[in-house]
Every structure is written in C-alpha cells, then in structure tokens.
Design a protein around this motif. Structure first.
Motif, PDB file in Angstrom:
ATOM      1  N   HIS A 240      -9.378  -9.612 -19.576  1.00 26.63           N
ATOM      2  CA  HIS A 240      -9.312 -11.049 -19.390  1.00 26.63           C
ATOM      3  C   HIS A 240     -10.657 -11.662 -19.738  1.00 26.63           C
ATOM      4  CE1 HIS A 240     -11.498 -10.696 -15.463  1.00 26.63           C
ATOM      5  NE2 HIS A 240     -10.860  -9.529 -15.411  1.00 26.63           N
ATOM      6  N   GLU A 241     -10.626 -12.897 -20.165  1.00 26.55           N
ATOM      7  CA  GLU A 241     -11.851 -13.641 -20.455  1.00 26.55           C
ATOM      8  C   GLU A 241     -11.587 -15.126 -20.266  1.00 26.55           C
ATOM      9  OE1 GLU A 241     -12.969 -12.707 -24.419  1.00 26.55           O
ATOM     10  OE2 GLU A 241     -11.084 -13.356 -25.313  1.00 26.55           O
ATOM     11  N   ASP A 242     -12.593 -15.822 -19.789  1.00 26.05           N
ATOM     12  CA  ASP A 242     -12.498 -17.260 -19.536  1.00 26.05           C
ATOM     13  C   ASP A 242     -11.282 -17.602 -18.667  1.00 26.05           C
ATOM     14  OD1 ASP A 242     -14.754 -17.664 -21.157  1.00 26.05           O
ATOM     15  OD2 ASP A 242     -13.503 -17.772 -22.969  1.00 26.05           O
ATOM     16  N   GLY A 243     -10.989 -16.722 -17.699  1.00 26.47           N
ATOM     17  CA  GLY A 243      -9.889 -17.000 -16.783  1.00 26.47           C
ATOM     18  C   GLY A 243      -8.510 -16.773 -17.349  1.00 26.47           C
ATOM     19  N   ASN A 244      -8.423 -16.078 -18.491  1.00 25.30           N
ATOM     20  CA  ASN A 244      -7.129 -15.809 -19.119  1.00 25.30           C
ATOM     21  C   ASN A 244      -6.935 -14.313 -19.312  1.00 25.30           C
ATOM     22  OD1 ASN A 244      -5.885 -18.543 -20.142  1.00 25.30           O
ATOM     23  ND2 ASN A 244      -8.081 -18.653 -20.599  1.00 25.30           N
ATOM     24  N   ALA A 245      -5.822 -13.778 -18.816  1.00 25.16           N
ATOM     25  CA  ALA A 245      -5.466 -12.390 -19.113  1.00 25.16           C
ATOM     26  C   ALA A 245      -4.981 -12.328 -20.558  1.00 25.16           C
ATOM     27  CB  ALA A 245      -4.375 -11.905 -18.163  1.00 25.16           C
ATOM     28  N   ARG A 246      -5.447 -11.299 -21.278  1.00 23.45           N
ATOM     29  CA  ARG A 246      -5.063 -11.196 -22.690  1.00 23.45           C
ATOM     30  C   ARG A 246      -4.529  -9.822 -23.063  1.00 23.45           C
ATOM     31  NH1 ARG A 246      -8.714  -8.343 -25.548  1.00 23.45           N
ATOM     32  NH2 ARG A 246     -10.840  -8.056 -24.717  1.00 23.45           N
ATOM     33  N   GLY A 247      -4.404  -8.936 -22.099  1.00 20.30           N
ATOM     34  CA  GLY A 247      -3.885  -7.609 -22.404  1.00 20.30           C
ATOM     35  C   GLY A 247      -4.412  -6.582 -21.415  1.00 20.30           C
ATOM     36  N   PRO A 276      -2.923  -4.000  -5.891  1.00 17.44           N
ATOM     37  CA  PRO A 276      -4.278  -4.495  -5.584  1.00 17.44           C
ATOM     38  C   PRO A 276      -5.370  -3.584  -6.123  1.00 17.44           C
ATOM     39  CG  PRO A 276      -3.177  -3.726  -3.579  1.00 17.44           C
ATOM     40  CD  PRO A 276      -2.138  -3.774  -4.649  1.00 17.44           C
ATOM     41  N   GLN A 277      -5.113  -2.281  -6.196  1.00 14.28           N
ATOM     42  CA  GLN A 277      -6.091  -1.355  -6.776  1.00 14.28           C
ATOM     43  C   GLN A 277      -6.392  -1.737  -8.224  1.00 14.28           C
ATOM     44  OE1 GLN A 277      -4.581   2.425  -8.148  1.00 14.28           O
ATOM     45  NE2 GLN A 277      -6.345   3.527  -7.271  1.00 14.28           N
ATOM     46  N   LEU A 278      -5.340  -2.016  -8.996  1.00 20.04           N
ATOM     47  CA  LEU A 278      -5.522  -2.333 -10.410  1.00 20.04           C
ATOM     48  C   LEU A 278      -6.165  -3.703 -10.596  1.00 20.04           C
ATOM     49  CD1 LEU A 278      -2.147  -0.875 -11.739  1.00 20.04           C
ATOM     50  CD2 LEU A 278      -4.434   0.119 -11.979  1.00 20.04           C
ATOM     51  N   LEU A 279      -5.851  -4.655  -9.732  1.00 21.86           N
ATOM     52  CA  LEU A 279      -6.517  -5.956  -9.802  1.00 21.86           C
ATOM     53  C   LEU A 279      -8.000  -5.795  -9.484  1.00 21.86           C
ATOM     54  CD1 LEU A 279      -3.910  -8.312  -8.083  1.00 21.86           C
ATOM     55  CD2 LEU A 279      -4.447  -8.172 -10.520  1.00 21.86           C
ATOM     56  N   PHE A 280      -8.305  -5.039  -8.439  1.00 18.77           N
ATOM     57  CA  PHE A 280      -9.706  -4.816  -8.074  1.00 18.77           C
ATOM     58  C   PHE A 280     -10.443  -4.138  -9.222  1.00 18.77           C
ATOM     59  CE2 PHE A 280     -13.263  -2.535  -6.257  1.00 18.77           C
ATOM     60  CZ  PHE A 280     -13.774  -3.405  -5.293  1.00 18.77           C
ATOM     61  N   ALA A 281      -9.849  -3.116  -9.822  1.00 15.12           N
ATOM     62  CA  ALA A 281     -10.480  -2.396 -10.927  1.00 15.12           C
ATOM     63  C   ALA A 281     -10.718  -3.302 -12.121  1.00 15.12           C
ATOM     64  CB  ALA A 281      -9.615  -1.208 -11.338  1.00 15.12           C
ATOM     65  N   SER A 282      -9.914  -4.359 -12.239  1.00 17.59           N
ATOM     66  CA  SER A 282     -10.031  -5.280 -13.370  1.00 17.59           C
ATOM     67  C   SER A 282     -10.990  -6.430 -13.089  1.00 17.59           C
ATOM     68  CB  SER A 282      -8.641  -5.861 -13.699  1.00 17.59           C
ATOM     69  OG  SER A 282      -7.722  -4.820 -13.973  1.00 17.59           O
ATOM     70  N   GLY A 283     -11.579  -6.444 -11.886  1.00 14.78           N
ATOM     71  CA  GLY A 283     -12.485  -7.533 -11.535  1.00 14.78           C
ATOM     72  C   GLY A 283     -11.770  -8.789 -11.119  1.00 14.78           C
ATOM     73  N   VAL A 284     -10.463  -8.699 -10.830  1.00 16.53           N
ATOM     74  CA  VAL A 284      -9.685  -9.843 -10.355  1.00 16.53           C
ATOM     75  C   VAL A 284      -9.547  -9.667  -8.846  1.00 16.53           C
ATOM     76  CG1 VAL A 284      -7.489 -11.070 -10.486  1.00 16.53           C
ATOM     77  CG2 VAL A 284      -8.451 -10.000 -12.540  1.00 16.53           C
ATOM     78  N   ARG A 285     -10.299 -10.461  -8.079  1.00  8.97           N
ATOM     79  CA  ARG A 285     -10.430 -10.178  -6.655  1.00  8.97           C
ATOM     80  C   ARG A 285     -10.353 -11.441  -5.800  1.00  8.97           C
ATOM     81  NH1 ARG A 285     -15.620  -6.055  -7.492  1.00  8.97           N
ATOM     82  NH2 ARG A 285     -14.514  -4.613  -8.911  1.00  8.97           N
ATOM     83  N   PRO A 286      -9.171 -12.049  -5.703  1.00  9.38           N
ATOM     84  CA  PRO A 286      -9.018 -13.160  -4.755  1.00  9.38           C
ATOM     85  C   PRO A 286      -9.372 -12.699  -3.343  1.00  9.38           C
ATOM     86  CG  PRO A 286      -7.107 -12.986  -6.215  1.00  9.38           C
ATOM     87  CD  PRO A 286      -7.940 -11.760  -6.451  1.00  9.38           C
ATOM     88  N   PRO A 287      -9.847 -13.586  -2.494  1.00  9.41           N
ATOM     89  CA  PRO A 287     -10.301 -13.175  -1.153  1.00  9.41           C
ATOM     90  C   PRO A 287      -9.256 -12.420  -0.334  1.00  9.41           C
ATOM     91  CG  PRO A 287     -10.978 -15.422  -1.617  1.00  9.41           C
ATOM     92  CD  PRO A 287     -10.090 -15.019  -2.753  1.00  9.41           C
ATOM     93  N   ALA A 288      -7.983 -12.717  -0.539  1.00 12.36           N
ATOM     94  CA  ALA A 288      -6.932 -12.073   0.260  1.00 12.36           C
ATOM     95  C   ALA A 288      -6.442 -10.769  -0.347  1.00 12.36           C
ATOM     96  CB  ALA A 288      -5.749 -13.024   0.434  1.00 12.36           C
ATOM     97  N   LEU A 289      -7.035 -10.336  -1.447  1.00 13.08           N
ATOM     98  CA  LEU A 289      -6.554  -9.126  -2.112  1.00 13.08           C
ATOM     99  C   LEU A 289      -6.594  -7.931  -1.158  1.00 13.08           C
ATOM    100  CD1 LEU A 289      -5.606  -7.929  -4.839  1.00 13.08           C
ATOM    101  CD2 LEU A 289      -7.991  -7.273  -5.250  1.00 13.08           C
ATOM    102  N   GLY A 290      -5.454  -7.276  -0.985  1.00 18.31           N
ATOM    103  CA  GLY A 290      -5.354  -6.105  -0.138  1.00 18.31           C
ATOM    104  C   GLY A 290      -5.185  -6.401   1.341  1.00 18.31           C
ATOM    105  N   ARG A 291      -5.335  -7.651   1.739  1.00 19.79           N
ATOM    106  CA  ARG A 291      -5.270  -7.994   3.158  1.00 19.79           C
ATOM    107  C   ARG A 291      -3.834  -8.283   3.609  1.00 19.79           C
ATOM    108  NH1 ARG A 291      -9.851  -8.596   5.908  1.00 19.79           N
ATOM    109  NH2 ARG A 291     -11.810  -8.517   4.736  1.00 19.79           N
ATOM    110  N   TYR A 292      -3.696  -8.485   4.930  1.00 23.60           N
ATOM    111  CA  TYR A 292      -2.399  -8.743   5.556  1.00 23.60           C
ATOM    112  C   TYR A 292      -1.411  -7.612   5.296  1.00 23.60           C
ATOM    113  CZ  TYR A 292      -4.384 -13.397   6.070  1.00 23.60           C
ATOM    114  OH  TYR A 292      -5.208 -14.450   6.400  1.00 23.60           O
ATOM    115  N   LEU A 293      -1.914  -6.389   5.206  1.00 27.11           N
ATOM    116  CA  LEU A 293      -1.048  -5.228   5.023  1.00 27.11           C
ATOM    117  C   LEU A 293      -0.039  -5.166   6.169  1.00 27.11           C
ATOM    118  CD1 LEU A 293      -0.268  -2.529   3.679  1.00 27.11           C
ATOM    119  CD2 LEU A 293      -2.163  -1.467   4.930  1.00 27.11           C
TER     120      LEU A 293
END
Length: 528
Positions: A240-247, A276-293
C-alpha cells in the motif's frame, strides 16, 4: 487464470473468503479474482467438508494435512477433568483437523485461551465446522446495522450455505428429545425462539447428508474463467502507498519463490488471529486491531436418554462411518432476557467434542448437551503482536491476552446448572460425568479482533462495509468482524456481513470505471 494483475485479491479460502468470491463473481462475472490459501488442498473438489468423506483413511489424511506442521493423528479425548478430585486438569489437546496456537498440548488454565486453535487448508474451517447456523437473538445481532437489513442479509447467507432445519426430520426420536426439553423449560421461551431442530448447512441427497463446505459456496465460478485458487500460497504483506492498497507480496510455500500481485481491491479473510496478524505485518494498525477478542464461554454435559423414549426400531448397531438419523441436532435458541444461553443437544456421533470411553448400549441413547453463553467484552482481551517476535514464515507471532470476568464466571455457573436441569429431564447425566466447563477457545468461534464500527473512533477496525479504516481498497472478513457478544454459532452472521461487503466492492469498482474488466459493469444501485 494464472496472472498477477487482478481486480480482487482474496486471502483465505474458508467460508468467508469463498463468500466474497462467489458474490463478486455472481454480480460481475468478468472481474478477475485471485484467491490465495496458505494451506494445502485436502479434498477433491477443493473445499469439500471432511464429513462427506466415507473412507476413514481419506478422512484421517485430510485432517492431518489441515494441522499445519503437526502431522500427528489426534486421539479422541474427552476434556472431562475440571475438578481437583480427578487428579488435576488434563492438558488441552486440539480436535482432529486443527492445531493449537500454543503447541500440541497446552496446560488447562482459567485465564488465557489455552484451546485457541486453527486449521490451515483449502476450505479453512469450512472443511471441519459443525455447519450449525442458528439465527441470532436480540443483543447478538451486529448493532451497527439496521435489524431489517441484517435479517435480510442473514436470509441470503442461509440460501448460500444451503441451510435447512429438516436434515434430520426423519429421525426416530428427535421429536421426543425436543418435547422433553420444552417440558423442562416450561413457558419461559419467547415466541419463535422455542425448542426446535438446529438449522444446519446440509443438503439431503437421496437420503444422504452432504455437509456444506466451500465447494458448495464457490459452486462453479472457476468455470467462468476469471477465478483462480492458489493453494500453499502465503501472504507476506499487503502493498500500500498513500493510503491505498495496491496488491500484495506472496510466497509459494512449495518453492519458496516470492512475488508481487497487483490488485484493485484486497480482501483479507484469514481468521480472527491471522487476519490481524497480516494487517499488523503490513503496517496497517488501527488502534483496535486485535482487541475485543471474544469467545463463547462453553460447557458440555452427557445425558442418558430414558429407555421409554427410545423407539424399538433404533435398537440396532450403527453402520460404521455413517451418521445415523436418530435424535439429530436440536436447539434451544438464545433469548437475552428469558434464556441467555444457546444450547445444542445432539446425538453422540454428531458431537464436535469427542466423548471417549463410553458404553452406548443403544444407538442414540446418549446425547451431548453443549451450551454457550455471551462473553463480557473487554478491549484488553486481545491478540497482540511484536515486530521482533516472528514465526518461521517471518510473520509476527500471535500472543493472546484473555481473562474471564466475574460476570463470565457467573455465566458459566448458570450454564452448568442449566445442563443439570436439561439432563434430568432427558433421563439424567451419565454416572460419574458431571458437566464440564471447557477451556477458553474450545468453541473455535473467535470474534472481535477486526470488529466493525459505524465511526472511526478507535474502537473498531473496519466500517460497516468491512473496509479497513484509513486504508482504501482494503477489506476484512470473518468472525473477527462481528462487534457484539454472541452465544450462537457465528458463521452465518459472518457470511451475511461478507455478502454486504462484496456487494459494496462490486459497486465501488463499477462506479470507478477503468480499462479493465470492470469497465463493462455500470454502477450498481442495488447489488442484490
């Protein structure tokens, strides 16, 4: 198709990823869809439910192949010990076809989630699930959508999953089981939420039951020529770049080759731990990522049905390898104010929890009572990651933090009392086997880690279209999206939300226009 520039990249081949693929393909057949799955293909056709395999050796092979690096055949064990009188608690062991996050055997603890487990295979948990698809009651439905809209989506999910309440309608004494349960509970259950047959994703063909796997969901979309499924292909990170996922950057697990795929939309529908693991690995980390399990508190009991309830015609030996139609799978729905539990009462050979070492003198004379409650949601119940704590694939290791509150423990105590009461009505608990509180994670119904929200206020990961906050063209799907505590099995609800998201994706791609296949599709005002 075999190409690396696509319209939609879907990560995960389970029921939710397959729902995205099927819905998008049905609405826009020329969109190029690539689905990648980190695990192997275990059945032919791909995604077939293992319950449809009649050869025991083939079943064993499929289950073991789903267990990641663990090539052991699990012994059928019963989690019976939850009292010190039985010499302490036995280690937690995964069910066949799954593997524990913590290793092959994990200590049974009150806090944490020792029974947290996954499957890695084409079809995901869709190859192993119980196929239970109960309607959700008040308080369980996602509160960020209007009820009428969600109910309509849920009906669409039922159709896609081929849900029926008549899979066991010819059972010999299912009606007697239901009558006993209803008599025990009296008139406390509200209208429409009484004792009934469990809605199951099963089709009955020539008297045989074919359990819905992702082969049913995907149907024949591969024949359209614009869909490809790549097994044993691992997502390393979303590009992703400039807030856009591209692949995405992918790795072929068989050859080790890494390569990039360009996509106009990326959908991650791995599971509530790996998404959430893959989002974290991609640097996409909203504050609630992984929470409220969120996982269901769960208890089980075993009842021996009164002799007079068993019809003479079932007093015969079972046919090995077949699921006989005896008492079937019965259901007491969750009702928040009147009966705050979800109960499954099923014949022994239909139970997802192994109950070993038992003498069943008459087929169907033992029934399992499984009961689920709602968890009190906490932001600190979470799956967490660290950039420096990596697994063998170079991805951040999931670390679970999970505690039961005083309200949760009260829920469990109420569930045990309810099992005692229901079992007494049926004929009584099997001697020496009191109700068992299962370790957290046993339900395999993990929710909340990529939860949906109406606004980007830091308490959710995606919006009501399942689009990830702050990164355009990136969507999530699965049980992790469900934002509310539920007691009922969540798969059908997750499919409903995936249908909504997939329709939105088609509308978005069509409205943009481009020189790709989607240019053939005008903007869709109603994707239904």
């Amino acid at each position: 198709m075999t190409r690396n520039d696509v319209d939609v990249l879907i990560v995960g081949s389970g029921p939710i990823g397959s729902t995205f693929a099927r819905t998008i393909s049905d609405l826009a057949p020329t969109l190029r869809i690539l689905m990648v799955e980190g695990g192997p293909q275990i059945t032919d056709p791909p995604g077939r439910h293992v319950k449809t395999l009649s050869d025991p050796a083939q079943l064993d092979q499929a289950q073991i192949a789903s267990q990641g690096a663990n090539s052991n055949k699990y012994e059928m064990r019963t989690p019976t010990a939850n009292t010190a009188a039985e010499g302490g608690r036995p280690p937690v062991v995964a069910r066949p076809g799954t593997y524990l996050l913590g290793g092959e055997e994990v200590e049974f603890t009150d806090d944490g989630m020792p029974a947290a487990a996954m499957s890695t295979n084409v079809g995901g948990m869709g190859a192993h699930w119980t196929c239970a698809c109960p309607t959700l009651g008040d308080g369980e439905r996602p509160d960020v959508l209007p009820r009428a809209e969600f109910d309509a989506l849920f009906a669409d999910a039922w159709r896609l999953l081929q849900v029926t309440q008549s899979a066991f309608e010819s059972t010999s004494f299912g009606g007697a089981i239901r009558a006993s349960l209803a008599q025990t509970l009296g008139d406390i259950l509200p209208e429409g939420r009484g004792v009934q047959a469990m809605p199951l994703a099963v089709s009955v063909r020539d008297g045989n039951r074919y359990w819905t796997g992702t082969d049913i969901i995907l149907d024949s979309i591969a024949e359209r020529g614009h869909f490809e499924l790549r097994a044993e292909t691992l997502l390393l990170r979303v590009l992703h770049e400039d807030g856009n996922a591209r692949g995405a950057r992918l790795r072929d697990r068989r050859t080790g080759e890494e390569y990039e795929v360009s996509a106009r939309v990326v959908v991650i529908a791995a599971d509530s731990f790996r998404t959430p693991q893959l989002l974290f690995a991609s640097g996409v980390r909203p504050p609630a990522l992984g929470r409220y399990l969120n996982d269901h508190p769960q208890a089980i009991g075993l009842a021996r049905v009164r002799d007079e309830m068993i019809p003479p015609e079932v007093r015969a030996h079972r046919v090995p390898g077949q699921l006989d139609g005896l008492s079937g799978v019965n259901w007491i729905p969750y009702s928040r104010d009147e009966f705050p539990y979800h109960v499954q009462v099923m014949q022994l050979d239909a139970s997802p929890v192994p109950l070993d070492g038992l003498d069943e003198p008459v087929p169907g004379s033992l029934v399992g009572i499984g009961i689920f409650g709602c968890k009190e949601l906490q932001a600190d119940d979470r799956v967490a990651f660290d950039e420096h704590d990596l697994d063998a694939d170079g991805l951040p290791v999931p670390r679970i933090h999970y505690t039961l509150t005083a309200a949760d423990r009260a829920t469990l105590e109420g569930m045990v009392r309810t099992i005692d009461k229901l079992a007494a009505g049926l004929g009584g608990l099997v001697a020496g086997r009191p109700p068992v509180i299962l370790p957290s994670g046993s339900s395999l119904h993990y929710m909340g880690t990529t939860r949906m929200g109406a606004t980007d206020d830091g308490t959710s990961v995606c919006d009501t279209n399942s689009a990830v906050w702050g990164t355009r063209n990136l969507y999530v799907g699965g049980n992790g999206v469900i934002p509310t505590p539920t007691a009922g099995n969540p798969t059908a609800a997750s499919v409903a939300l995936a249908i909504r998201s997939a329709r939105h994706i088609v509308t978005e791609l069509a409205s943009r226009g481009s020189d790709t296949a989607t240019a053939e599709h005008p903007a869709l005002s109603d994707c239904r």
